[in-house]
Structures are given as structure tokens and as C-alpha cells.
Motif scaffolding. Structure first.
Motif, PDB file in Angstrom:
ATOM      1  N   ASP A  14     -15.930 -11.766  -0.905  1.00 35.66           N
ATOM      2  CA  ASP A  14     -15.282 -11.188  -0.008  1.00 35.66           C
ATOM      3  C   ASP A  14     -13.599 -11.379  -0.293  1.00 35.66           C
ATOM      4  N   VAL A  15     -13.400 -12.771  -0.643  1.00 34.91           N
ATOM      5  CA  VAL A  15     -12.046 -13.158  -1.002  1.00 34.91           C
ATOM      6  C   VAL A  15     -11.508 -12.465  -2.189  1.00 34.91           C
ATOM      7  N   GLY A  16     -12.387 -12.530  -3.108  1.00 33.24           N
ATOM      8  CA  GLY A  16     -12.096 -11.827  -4.240  1.00 33.24           C
ATOM      9  C   GLY A  16     -11.709 -12.718  -5.395  1.00 33.24           C
ATOM     10  N   CYS A  17     -11.649 -13.865  -5.173  1.00 32.15           N
ATOM     11  CA  CYS A  17     -11.074 -14.825  -6.206  1.00 32.15           C
ATOM     12  C   CYS A  17     -11.882 -15.226  -7.364  1.00 32.15           C
ATOM     13  N   GLU A  18     -11.507 -16.083  -8.317  1.00 36.08           N
ATOM     14  CA  GLU A  18     -12.402 -16.403  -9.552  1.00 36.08           C
ATOM     15  C   GLU A  18     -13.422 -17.283  -8.789  1.00 36.08           C
ATOM     16  N   VAL A  19     -14.794 -17.421  -9.540  1.00 42.38           N
ATOM     17  CA  VAL A  19     -15.603 -18.223  -9.215  1.00 42.38           C
ATOM     18  C   VAL A  19     -16.590 -18.773 -10.234  1.00 42.38           C
ATOM     19  N   LEU A  20     -16.664 -20.086 -10.391  1.00 45.87           N
ATOM     20  CA  LEU A  20     -17.443 -20.673 -11.692  1.00 45.87           C
ATOM     21  C   LEU A  20     -18.437 -21.482 -10.951  1.00 45.87           C
ATOM     22  N   ILE A  21     -19.866 -20.986 -11.491  1.00 47.37           N
ATOM     23  CA  ILE A  21     -21.058 -22.018 -10.814  1.00 47.37           C
ATOM     24  C   ILE A  21     -21.484 -22.799 -12.029  1.00 47.37           C
ATOM     25  N   TYR A  22     -21.514 -23.979 -11.877  1.00 43.89           N
ATOM     26  CA  TYR A  22     -22.070 -24.797 -12.944  1.00 43.89           C
ATOM     27  C   TYR A  22     -23.586 -25.245 -12.566  1.00 43.89           C
ATOM     28  N   THR A  23     -24.630 -24.871 -13.196  1.00 44.34           N
ATOM     29  CA  THR A  23     -25.925 -25.006 -12.878  1.00 44.34           C
ATOM     30  C   THR A  23     -26.737 -25.275 -14.233  1.00 44.34           C
ATOM     31  N   ASN A  24     -27.762 -26.126 -13.973  1.00 46.06           N
ATOM     32  CA  ASN A  24     -28.901 -26.357 -14.924  1.00 46.06           C
ATOM     33  C   ASN A  24     -29.584 -25.264 -15.251  1.00 46.06           C
ATOM     34  N   GLY A  25     -29.649 -24.082 -14.308  1.00 46.80           N
ATOM     35  CA  GLY A  25     -30.035 -22.672 -14.576  1.00 46.80           C
ATOM     36  C   GLY A  25     -31.714 -22.555 -14.359  1.00 46.80           C
ATOM     37  N   ARG A  26     -31.986 -23.567 -14.049  1.00 48.45           N
ATOM     38  CA  ARG A  26     -33.731 -23.788 -14.027  1.00 48.45           C
ATOM     39  C   ARG A  26     -34.340 -23.026 -12.757  1.00 48.45           C
ATOM     40  N   LEU A  27     -33.335 -22.911 -11.655  1.00 51.35           N
ATOM     41  CA  LEU A  27     -33.906 -22.005 -10.564  1.00 51.35           C
ATOM     42  C   LEU A  27     -33.375 -20.660 -10.516  1.00 51.35           C
ATOM     43  N   LEU A  28     -32.664 -20.192 -11.485  1.00 50.24           N
ATOM     44  CA  LEU A  28     -31.995 -18.715 -11.460  1.00 50.24           C
ATOM     45  C   LEU A  28     -33.008 -17.833 -11.458  1.00 50.24           C
TER      46      LEU A  28
ATOM     47  N   ASP B  56      -6.749 -17.535  -6.621  1.00 51.48           N
ATOM     48  CA  ASP B  56      -7.430 -18.912  -6.988  1.00 51.48           C
ATOM     49  C   ASP B  56      -8.660 -18.885  -7.839  1.00 51.48           C
ATOM     50  N   ARG B  57      -9.071 -20.111  -8.073  1.00 50.38           N
ATOM     51  CA  ARG B  57     -10.311 -20.407  -8.720  1.00 50.38           C
ATOM     52  C   ARG B  57     -11.134 -21.314  -7.800  1.00 50.38           C
ATOM     53  N   VAL B  58     -12.602 -20.832  -7.579  1.00 52.97           N
ATOM     54  CA  VAL B  58     -13.404 -22.059  -7.022  1.00 52.97           C
ATOM     55  C   VAL B  58     -14.533 -22.341  -7.937  1.00 52.97           C
ATOM     56  N   ILE B  59     -14.542 -23.585  -8.237  1.00 54.12           N
ATOM     57  CA  ILE B  59     -15.594 -24.193  -8.978  1.00 54.12           C
ATOM     58  C   ILE B  59     -16.688 -24.903  -8.105  1.00 54.12           C
ATOM     59  N   ILE B  60     -18.081 -24.397  -8.185  1.00 55.65           N
ATOM     60  CA  ILE B  60     -19.226 -24.682  -7.527  1.00 55.65           C
ATOM     61  C   ILE B  60     -19.959 -25.584  -8.318  1.00 55.65           C
ATOM     62  N   ASN B  61     -20.133 -26.927  -7.899  1.00 56.85           N
ATOM     63  CA  ASN B  61     -21.172 -27.731  -8.702  1.00 56.85           C
ATOM     64  C   ASN B  61     -21.973 -28.618  -7.901  1.00 56.85           C
ATOM     65  N   GLY B  62     -22.476 -29.712  -8.360  1.00 56.55           N
ATOM     66  CA  GLY B  62     -23.226 -30.631  -7.639  1.00 56.55           C
ATOM     67  C   GLY B  62     -23.419 -31.893  -8.060  1.00 56.55           C
ATOM     68  N   GLY B  63     -24.561 -32.521  -8.354  1.00 55.01           N
ATOM     69  CA  GLY B  63     -25.986 -32.052  -8.055  1.00 55.01           C
ATOM     70  C   GLY B  63     -26.224 -30.762  -8.596  1.00 55.01           C
ATOM     71  N   GLU B  64     -27.228 -30.134  -8.278  1.00 51.13           N
ATOM     72  CA  GLU B  64     -27.667 -28.647  -8.768  1.00 51.13           C
ATOM     73  C   GLU B  64     -27.338 -27.908  -7.424  1.00 51.13           C
ATOM     74  N   PRO B  65     -26.032 -26.976  -7.621  1.00 52.05           N
ATOM     75  CA  PRO B  65     -26.050 -26.038  -6.457  1.00 52.05           C
ATOM     76  C   PRO B  65     -26.706 -25.212  -6.121  1.00 52.05           C
ATOM     77  N   LEU B  66     -27.724 -24.814  -6.813  1.00 56.21           N
ATOM     78  CA  LEU B  66     -28.551 -23.892  -6.385  1.00 56.21           C
ATOM     79  C   LEU B  66     -29.674 -24.541  -5.773  1.00 56.21           C
ATOM     80  N   LEU B  67     -29.617 -25.681  -5.289  1.00 50.87           N
ATOM     81  CA  LEU B  67     -30.304 -26.364  -4.099  1.00 50.87           C
ATOM     82  C   LEU B  67     -29.655 -25.986  -2.764  1.00 50.87           C
ATOM     83  N   HIS B  68     -28.491 -25.991  -2.585  1.00 52.24           N
ATOM     84  CA  HIS B  68     -27.883 -25.709  -1.630  1.00 52.24           C
ATOM     85  C   HIS B  68     -28.412 -24.811  -0.743  1.00 52.24           C
TER      86      HIS B  68
END
Length: 305
Positions: free
Chosen positions: A85-99, A61-73
Motif C-alpha cells: 500500500d505504501v508503494g516503496c521498494e521491498v527486499l526480502i532475504y529468505t533461505n527460500g525453504r518455505l516459499l 524508500d526501501r525496506v529490507i525484511i530479514n531475520g532469522g528466517e522472515p517467512l517464519l514471522h
């Protein structure tokens, strides 16, 4: 976890994990997002895990993490560790300002960060309505570049001001200097509830087509995958004479935030201009959600975004 049986179905779990954001974009895609309000409609970590476990999340599976700004979670790292741990594909959409200030668990190549740039420093800061956001985002790209295992996409969103710069033939060297190790994404700003409130109009297809062609040409020599969606492809010389390779799996997208769950309708109405366009077969990314036109070396095909 055992390997899943190969099927002809691609499941994408799309989460808006929080509706708070540290940017205040003039065209924000989420009218439910609140600028400067902490922890607004955040999905509790336990609910996130329970939802995915109930649907037997697997490495296919693929999991997409978005928001808002997900890095605020507040529980983002716990979410990422669970998905690691699951080993799935993960996309994180972020504005990058907190990275630059994040300390993630040791992520691997299953994890891909997608970070938007709206133009040069002035145009980008005007789009986010946050002075200094461009420099913060570049520091985020640099931070991820130092963590070599996870992937980073540069997402260029063409707005009207950036389009003027591109069509004047101004230097785009600042884009070449951004550190990313995977794909270039090209799209154009869409009309949204927020953009209409701010009298911020989107880019016409004819203008977007010219800008998209310039950006593709700019990055072809970089030898990175180029993913194109929600924009016009009719002037891209690299496509002419090519045959498209179809994506073989059915895609199902399951959307979840704190308050709702739904299965997304992935098909939009076909644009009238496609009927007479010689590039019609390449226009998949203009009519289907979560599928993009991808140029990757000799490969030109239809992929999930």
C-alpha cells in the motif's frame, strides 16, 4: 499516497523481523538467531507499522525484511500488504525453504526476494546443516517463478567447499537451471561468531577473486544484472577498460529489530591490497556497506544492493 520530492538521500529501513530460523547454517551471520525456536524476538506487526509511519515511510524508500528466517514471522503477509500500500521498494532475504507453501498478497515489481545458494546439493545441505534444504530452496525459486510480477535474485555465497568445485572446473550447470528473473548476486562467506565456533573459515580474497571471475563469465551470456559485493573483483575481464558510473545519492540505513534501533555506519576500513591494485576503482563493494558493483549490459556502476 502523493509522490515524494526527489532528494539526494536514499533511506533504507533494515528490519530483522524475527530471530528464529529453520536452517542452522555453519556460518550464520546472526549469532542472536535461534534454530528451531518459534517466534523468537519477533517484531509485533503494530510496532512495525508504528515505526515506519513515525518516519513518514514513502514510495521513495526501501525496506529490507530479514531475520532469522522472515517467512517464519506470523504477520509477514500483513507486513507485505502494508508495504504494498505504501508503494516503496521491498527486499526480502529468505533461505527460500518455505516459499513453496506461501500464499502472499499479489506482489508487484517493487518486491524482490533474495535467496542464497551455497553450492551444489551436497555442499548446500552441509552449509545449512539441513538435509533436503537444497531441494526445498529450489522449489521456492520455482514458486516465485510462477508469480511473475515480483522479482527474484539468486545469491551465490562462495564457501571453501564450493570454491574447490569452481576452481576444479566442475560443471556449474545446476546454477543455470535455477529459476530467477532479476539479478545474480555474488559474495563470499564472511567470518562470523558462528563460523568461528564451528571452525569454518572464510575464503581468502585470492581464491574468491578467481571464483568470482568464473561465476561472472558463467552468467554474462544470461544478460541479467550481476551484483558483486564483499569479494575480490581483480580478475573479472569484463571490467577492464570500463569506466565506472557513480551512485548519486547519499545512503542512510536505519536498523530495527524488536529490542533496538540504530543508524548503521556504512564505511569500513580500506583493504591494504587496494593501494596497489589496478582494479582499485572497481573495489567499491569491498569497502562500503549497502553499495555493490553492478554489471548490467553496458552499465558498470555503483548501486545500492
Amino acid at each position: 499516497m502523493s509522490s515524494p520530492v526527489e532528494t539526494n538521500l536514499k533511506r533504507i529501513f533494515y528490519f530483522n523481523v524475527i530471530y528464529s530460523c529453520n536452517s542452522h547454517c555453519v556460518f550464520c551471520y546472526s549469532h542472536n538467531t535461534r534454530y528451531g525456536i518459534k517466534n523468537h524476538n519477533a517484531i509485533p506487526f503494530a510496532d512495525f507499522v508504528e515505526y515506519l509511519n513515525a518516519r513518514k515511510i514513502s514510495e521513495a524508500d526501501r525496506v529490507i525484511i530479514n531475520g532469522g528466517e522472515p517467512l517464519l514471522h506470523q504477520s509477514l503477509n500483513e507486513m507485505l500488504q502494508f508495504l504494498l500500500d505504501v508503494g516503496c521498494e521491498v527486499l526480502i532475504y529468505t533461505n527460500g525453504r518455505l516459499l513453496a507453501e506461501q500464499n502472499f498478497p499479489p506482489l508487484n515489481k517493487n518486491f524482490r526476494f533474495v535467496i542464497p545458494i551455497h553450492g551444489d546439493e551436497k555442499i548446500h545441505d552441509n552449509a545449512t546443516r539441513i538435509k533436503g534444504s537444497f531441494k526445498e530452496t529450489l522449489r521456492g525459486f520455482d514458486k516465485l517463478a510462477s508469480q511473475r510480477d515480483c522479482l527474484t535474485d539468486l545469491k551465490i555465497i562462495i564457501n571453501s567447499e564450493f570454491a574447490k568445485k569452481i576452481l576444479r572446473g566442475d560443471s556449474l550447470q545446476f546454477l543455470q537451471e535455477i529459476s530467477f528473473n532479476h539479478a545474480l548476486q555474488i559474495t563470499k562467506m564472511a567470518d562470523t561468531i558462528i563460523s568461528k565456533k564451528n571452525n569454518c573459515s572464510s575464503v581468502e580474497d585470492s581464491v574468491a577473486a578467481l571464483c568470482t571471475a568464473v561465476l561472472v563469465k558463467e552468467f554474462l551470456n544470461r544478460k541479467c544484472p550481476i551484483k558483486i559485493y564483499d569479494t575480490c573483483v581483480k580478475y573479472i575481464a569484463a571490467l577492464r577498460g570500463s569506466e565506472i558510473k557513480k551512485y548519486g545519492k547519499e545512503i542512510i540505513v536505519l536498523f530495527k529489530d524488536k529490542n533496538q534501533y540504530r543508524k548503521e555506519n556504512l564505511h569500513r576500513q580500506q583493504k591494504l591490497c587496494m593501494n596497489s591494485c589496478p582494479m582499485q576503482k572497481f573495489c567499491i563493494s569491498a569497502v562500503n556497506e549497502y553499495k555493490v558493483l553492478e554489471i548490467d549490459g553496458d552499465f558498470i556502476g555503483e548501486e545500492t544492493e
